[in-house]
Design a protein around this motif. Structure first.
Motif, mmCIF file in Angstrom:
data_model
loop_
_atom_site.group_PDB
_atom_site.id
_atom_site.type_symbol
_atom_site.label_atom_id
_atom_site.label_comp_id
_atom_site.label_asym_id
_atom_site.label_seq_id
_atom_site.Cartn_x
_atom_site.Cartn_y
_atom_site.Cartn_z
ATOM 1 N N ASN A 290 0.851 -1.196 0.000
ATOM 2 C CA ASN A 290 0.000 0.000 0.000
ATOM 3 C C ASN A 290 0.882 1.241 0.000
ATOM 4 O OD1 ASN A 290 -2.369 -1.473 0.148
ATOM 5 N ND2 ASN A 290 -2.168 -1.679 2.361
ATOM 6 N N MET A 291 0.766 2.031 -1.017
ATOM 7 C CA MET A 291 1.624 3.206 -1.115
ATOM 8 C C MET A 291 0.947 4.429 -0.487
ATOM 9 S SD MET A 291 4.511 2.423 -2.498
ATOM 10 C CE MET A 291 5.221 0.977 -3.273
ATOM 11 N N CYS A 292 0.686 4.357 0.817
ATOM 12 C CA CYS A 292 0.133 5.534 1.500
ATOM 13 C C CYS A 292 1.190 6.637 1.420
ATOM 14 C CB CYS A 292 -0.176 5.218 2.964
ATOM 15 S SG CYS A 292 -1.386 3.890 3.146
ATOM 16 N N THR A 293 0.769 7.831 1.067
ATOM 17 C CA THR A 293 1.763 8.864 0.739
ATOM 18 C C THR A 293 2.568 9.329 1.952
ATOM 19 O OG1 THR A 293 0.061 10.568 0.984
ATOM 20 C CG2 THR A 293 0.470 9.750 -1.246
ATOM 21 N N ARG B 107 -11.419 13.774 0.936
ATOM 22 C CA ARG B 107 -10.409 14.488 0.159
ATOM 23 C C ARG B 107 -9.005 14.167 0.684
ATOM 24 N NH1 ARG B 107 -7.502 18.963 -0.173
ATOM 25 N NH2 ARG B 107 -7.976 19.661 1.930
ATOM 26 N N ILE B 108 -8.876 14.167 2.018
ATOM 27 C CA ILE B 108 -7.561 13.864 2.626
ATOM 28 C C ILE B 108 -7.212 12.381 2.439
ATOM 29 C CG2 ILE B 108 -6.277 13.770 4.803
ATOM 30 C CD1 ILE B 108 -6.504 16.609 3.761
ATOM 31 N N LEU B 109 -8.203 11.504 2.575
ATOM 32 C CA LEU B 109 -7.943 10.073 2.360
ATOM 33 C C LEU B 109 -7.374 9.843 0.958
ATOM 34 C CD1 LEU B 109 -11.097 8.480 4.040
ATOM 35 C CD2 LEU B 109 -8.735 8.252 4.827
ATOM 36 N N LYS B 110 -7.918 10.576 0.000
ATOM 37 C CA LYS B 110 -7.439 10.443 -1.378
ATOM 38 C C LYS B 110 -5.998 10.969 -1.490
ATOM 39 C CE LYS B 110 -9.170 10.770 -6.017
ATOM 40 N NZ LYS B 110 -10.162 11.257 -6.937
ATOM 41 N N ALA B 111 -5.746 12.108 -0.841
ATOM 42 C CA ALA B 111 -4.386 12.684 -0.869
ATOM 43 C C ALA B 111 -3.377 11.747 -0.192
ATOM 44 C CB ALA B 111 -4.376 14.049 -0.177
ATOM 45 N N MET B 112 -3.853 10.971 0.790
ATOM 46 C CA MET B 112 -2.995 10.009 1.491
ATOM 47 C C MET B 112 -2.824 8.713 0.693
ATOM 48 S SD MET B 112 -4.508 10.198 5.360
ATOM 49 C CE MET B 112 -3.955 11.399 6.568
ATOM 50 N N ASN B 113 -3.605 8.592 -0.388
ATOM 51 C CA ASN B 113 -3.645 7.352 -1.172
ATOM 52 C C ASN B 113 -4.160 6.175 -0.345
ATOM 53 O OD1 ASN B 113 -3.420 6.014 -3.615
ATOM 54 N ND2 ASN B 113 -1.394 5.206 -3.142
#
Length: 481
Positions: free
Chosen positions: A180-183, A306-312
């Motif tokens: 999982n590539m969480c940013t 929105r933040i979840l998406k930015a965090m991948n």
């Protein structure tokens, strides 16, 4: 940040029974997540075969190893301070060798060895079996380094030496690495791609633990739910597996079932789960077996889509709610804990309110909450400016913590008046007349000792509580006894 950092255990020096005939002394300290502590047990086992016994006296050590973490800046700063301390001792004892293991080794290899010259060897998380060769290099006066990340290494064939153990609860690693590539996270870069360990070796380790008196095992991985064994190899290569490999593959719910059946009187937990990989079959298996504890650590990190998406993060707020609803439907008394990051880049006040409202919906039993700190090497560090002022991060974090404390108290109060099974782990910190253990939901329970012993399963009537601890009295052995 996926992994739980137990602040009480940071920098704990490992100690284990001396092996006859071993003359060299190893001092090994661990920082960071439980995975690092587990890896130190593997390292101690490998070095025990090389003539090393552990010591808690830094000054008498022939070899000093620090097992490191790159998750938070604080951990890195602490490790640097420890390296300064080791080197001060080294000036008095020049024969002492110093090495860095683990995630930080992978990240700062050239800095440590070439620029700052503060260590003799650097060993990444997949290279521990190479330690004997690396030590031979160091003995001949050369720096030694191996930070190659492996596609195969799971240490399934090494029986870890249990260090600083209470002899009752143990951790068993089932996967290594993460896909999982969480940013915000450095794990995929420091621990490599995800691979699973042969289920047979896991069951053998669990059976050995039972025979040695252990009564509870936590299955451990950066992301346990995505466990997948199809004969070896990386998780991402499963699509290339043969039809027979696919048909006989073991996923996480099957592994849980194998464990529960292998030792019906042993309790099982697991950590860490990822919402997008937590499938219904896992929840159904938990509901089916009494010896799988009713507790899930389910990091969400933010309540804002929105933040979840930015965090991948590969789940939405709504999907997370559906998962929570399914867990509560099938396991009504299941405890759920969170990881939360406040002040991720671009987080607005509205995003923060979304996090608080998500917490109100779930009402977590407890949580691990941090203000965002940029980690070098992560996607976020490369692509996102750390633009939230420190005081705003702190205020938001404070609001998250206060809400969590309110929910924690509410959740512990729900246990009062019930009779719950507790595994006695140790003496209570506050009183030598009380035992301390945990219920299925992972909440600490203390009660008068009477004639009960460590390692026994006892039914305890809960009479009172604080926000983190249940207080009760034993009313007899449980059916597990």
């Amino acid at each position: 940040m996926e992994k739980i950092i137990d602040e009480n255990k940071q920098g704990e020096a490992l100690i284990l029974d001396n092996k006859e005939g071993n003359s060299k002394k190893l001092f090994i300290e661990s920082y960071g997540c439980q995975m690092n502590f587990s890896d130190s047990e593997i390292v101690a086992s490998i070095l025990s075969e090389q003539g090393f016994n552990t010591t808690q006296q830094l000054e008498e050590a022939d070899l000093v190893l620090v097992n490191t973490c790159s998750i938070r800046d604080k951990a890195e700063q602490t490790v640097r301070k420890r390296l300064e301390k080791y080197n001060a001792v080294k000036r008095i004892n020049p024969n002492m060798k110093v090495g860095v293991l683990g995630c930080m080794a992978e990240r700062l290899k050239s800095k440590f060895l070439e620029e700052e010259k503060i260590v003799d060897l650097v060993v990444g998380p997949d290279a521990y079996k190479d330690l004997p060769n690396l030590l031979a290099e160091v003995d001949e006066g050369r720096d030694a380094i191996n930070v190659i990340l492996s596609k195969e290494e799971t240490y399934g064939d090494i029986s870890p030496v249990r260090l600083n153990s209470n002899g009752i609860t143990a951790f068993v690693s089932i996967t290594r690495g993460c896909d999982n590539m969480c940013t915000f996270c450095v794990v995929p870069f420091t621990r490599g791609r995800e691979r699973s360990r042969d289920p047979q070796s896991i069951i053998e380790e669990i059976n050995d633990l039972w025979n040695s008196g252990y009564r509870e095992v936590t299955l451990l991985g950066q992301n346990v739910d995505s466990y997948l064994w199809y004969g070896g190899g990386l998780k991402k290569d499963f699509i290339k597996a043969s039809d027979i490999q696919k048909a006989t593959a073991v996923n996480f719910s099957k592994l849980l079932e194998l464990c529960a059946n292998a030792q019906p009187k042993m309790r099982f937990r697991f950590s860490t789960s990822n919402p997008q990989d937590m499938t219904m079959d896992v929840i159904e298996t938990m509901a089916k077996y009494d010896n799988i504890c009713n507790y899930i650590h389910l990091p969400v990190q933010s309540g804002s889509d929105r933040i979840l998406k930015a965090m991948n993060r590969l789940h939405t707020r709504q999907e997370y709610f559906e998962l929570i609803d399914n867990i509560k439907r099938l396991i009504p008394d299941c405890a759920i804990s969170q990881d939360m990051i406040s002040g991720f880049p671009t987080e607005t006040e509205e995003d923060h309110q979304d996090t608080l409202s998500l917490m109100e919906y779930v009402k977590y039993d407890f949580g691990f909450m941090f203000a965002y700190s940029e980690r070098p090497g992560t996607l976020a560090a490369r692509k996102l400016e750390d633009d939230i002022p420190e005081d705003v991060k702190k205020r938001r974090l404070n609001e998250i913590i206060q809400l969590q404390q309110k929910h924690s108290l509410m959740r512990t109060q729900e246990h009062v008046g019930k009779v719950e099974e507790v595994l006695i782990e140790k003496e209570s910190k506050r009183s030598d007349k009380h035992w301390s253990g945990r219920n299925s939901q992972n909440t600490v329970v203390v009660f008068p000792k009477e004639d009960y012993k460590v390692g026994e399963f006892v039914n305890v009537k809960i009479n009172d509580c604080t926000s983190a601890t249940l207080i009760g009295e034993a009313v007899g052995y449980s059916k597990n006894h």
